[in-house]
Scaffold this motif. Structure first.
Motif, PDB file in Angstrom:
ATOM      1  N   ALA A 148     -34.541  -3.584  62.326  1.00  0.00           N
ATOM      2  CA  ALA A 148     -33.995  -4.886  62.711  1.00  0.00           C
ATOM      3  C   ALA A 148     -34.415  -5.230  64.124  1.00  0.00           C
ATOM      4  CB  ALA A 148     -32.467  -4.843  62.612  1.00  0.00           C
ATOM      5  N   PRO A 200     -34.406  -6.502  67.911  1.00  0.00           N
ATOM      6  CA  PRO A 200     -33.338  -6.333  68.908  1.00  0.00           C
ATOM      7  C   PRO A 200     -32.610  -7.653  69.120  1.00  0.00           C
ATOM      8  CG  PRO A 200     -35.462  -6.444  69.989  1.00  0.00           C
ATOM      9  CD  PRO A 200     -35.743  -6.357  68.519  1.00  0.00           C
ATOM     10  N   PRO A 201     -31.417  -7.637  69.424  1.00  0.00           N
ATOM     11  CA  PRO A 201     -30.665  -8.873  69.651  1.00  0.00           C
ATOM     12  C   PRO A 201     -31.228  -9.636  70.841  1.00  0.00           C
ATOM     13  CG  PRO A 201     -29.419  -6.974  70.412  1.00  0.00           C
ATOM     14  CD  PRO A 201     -30.608  -6.432  69.673  1.00  0.00           C
ATOM     15  N   PRO A 202     -31.275 -10.985  70.757  1.00  0.00           N
ATOM     16  CA  PRO A 202     -31.826 -11.773  71.881  1.00  0.00           C
ATOM     17  C   PRO A 202     -31.011 -11.564  73.131  1.00  0.00           C
ATOM     18  CG  PRO A 202     -30.630 -13.188  70.342  1.00  0.00           C
ATOM     19  CD  PRO A 202     -30.723 -11.844  69.695  1.00  0.00           C
ATOM     20  N   LYS A 203     -31.795 -11.576  74.193  1.00  0.00           N
ATOM     21  CA  LYS A 203     -31.134 -11.393  75.467  1.00  0.00           C
ATOM     22  C   LYS A 203     -30.439 -12.679  75.874  1.00  0.00           C
ATOM     23  CE  LYS A 203     -34.381  -7.941  77.209  1.00  0.00           C
ATOM     24  NZ  LYS A 203     -35.309  -7.606  78.314  1.00  0.00           N
ATOM     25  N   LYS A 204     -29.308 -12.555  76.327  1.00  0.00           N
ATOM     26  CA  LYS A 204     -28.563 -13.725  76.772  1.00  0.00           C
ATOM     27  C   LYS A 204     -28.988 -14.067  78.198  1.00  0.00           C
ATOM     28  CE  LYS A 204     -24.438 -12.798  73.974  1.00  0.00           C
ATOM     29  NZ  LYS A 204     -22.964 -12.589  74.000  1.00  0.00           N
TER      30      LYS A 204
END
Length: 254
Positions: free
Chosen positions: A55, A57-61
């Motif tokens: 999966a 990686p989650p987007p960086k905020k």
């Protein structure tokens, strides 16, 4: 009557070893008998199993910085007053504009109703009734001072010339060029030729140019004069004949 006797330590070890061998034999038989089915099942389960990609990686905020609070600045002091200048007591005088002097007006030797600064008849025929001879204008005849002057004019006269064949440039002289050049030239008040133009070519542009050049350089005249003795320019129309025998062209020895 049955009697039980306690077993010895050796018998116990033998019994325990035999039991252990029996358990190992049974386990080996089970594993050996089930090995084919186990491996086949594992392969089939692996075929049905699909590996998914990892999966993302989650987007960086994005970290939005907090707005800065407006800083209160101290009020500035007022600017100093502008500098003032006091004019002098002396006033600049207005400039003096000097107009250029008009050129002197050329006046005629005699008074008349016209505007020409000259007097007398021109050396060319004009539209007047007394032009070129005896007319009814003021001064007509030979000795008047007005328009209509006639027979008192003295025509120009050649005093140096004519052109000779040996006067031609060296290349034309060596080539024995021939031809007749018709031309028109102006004789000034000093008796020199001031302008020359070809009115009919000989067919040789080099010969035409040489003829005009020699006419300006070598011919000298007594200029045309009016009845009052004033020298005036005159226009001459003529021709120059260049022949191979170098006689008619003016090359005979003096």
């Amino acid at each position: 009557m049955t009697t039980y006797q306690p077993s010895s330590t050796g018998d116990r070890i033998k019994g325990a070893g035999g039991a252990a061998l029996l358990v190992v034999a049974i386990g080996y038989g089970l594993v050996t008998g089930l090995s084919v089915d186990f491996r086949t099942r594992v392969v089939e389960e692996m075929k049905a199993f699909s590996v998914l990609p990892p999966a993302p990686p989650p987007p960086k905020k994005e970290v939005v910085p907090a707005p800065r609070k407006a800083e209160k600045r101290k009020e500035a002091e007022a600017a100093p007053p502008n500098l003032t200048a006091k004019p002098t007591e002396v006033v600049v005088p207005p400039p003096v504009i000097r107009l250029p002097k008009p050129p002197p007006i050329v006046v005629a030797p005699v008074a008349g109703p016209g505007t020409d600064p000259k007097a007398g008849a021109a050396p060319v025929v004009g539209p007047g009734t007394g032009s070129g001879g005896q007319g009814n204008g003021r001064g007509s005849g030979r000795g008047g001072d007005g328009d209509g002057g006639g027979g008192g004019e003295i025509p120009l006269r050649l005093i140096s010339g004519p052109l000779r064949y040996r006067d031609l440039p060296r290349d034309l002289y060596a080539a024995n060029v021939t031809g007749t050049v018709e031309m028109e030239f102006v004789v000034g008040v000093k008796g020199r030729v001031t302008a020359c133009r070809i009115t009919r070519s000989s067919g040789n542009a080099r010969l035409d140019a040489a003829t005009c050049g020699l006419t300006v350089a070598k011919l000298r005249y007594r200029p045309t004069r009016t009845a009052a003795g004033m020298a005036v320019p005159d226009t001459v129309a003529g021709e120059q004949v260049w022949t191979s025998d170098r006689v008619e062209g003016g090359d005979e020895e003096e």
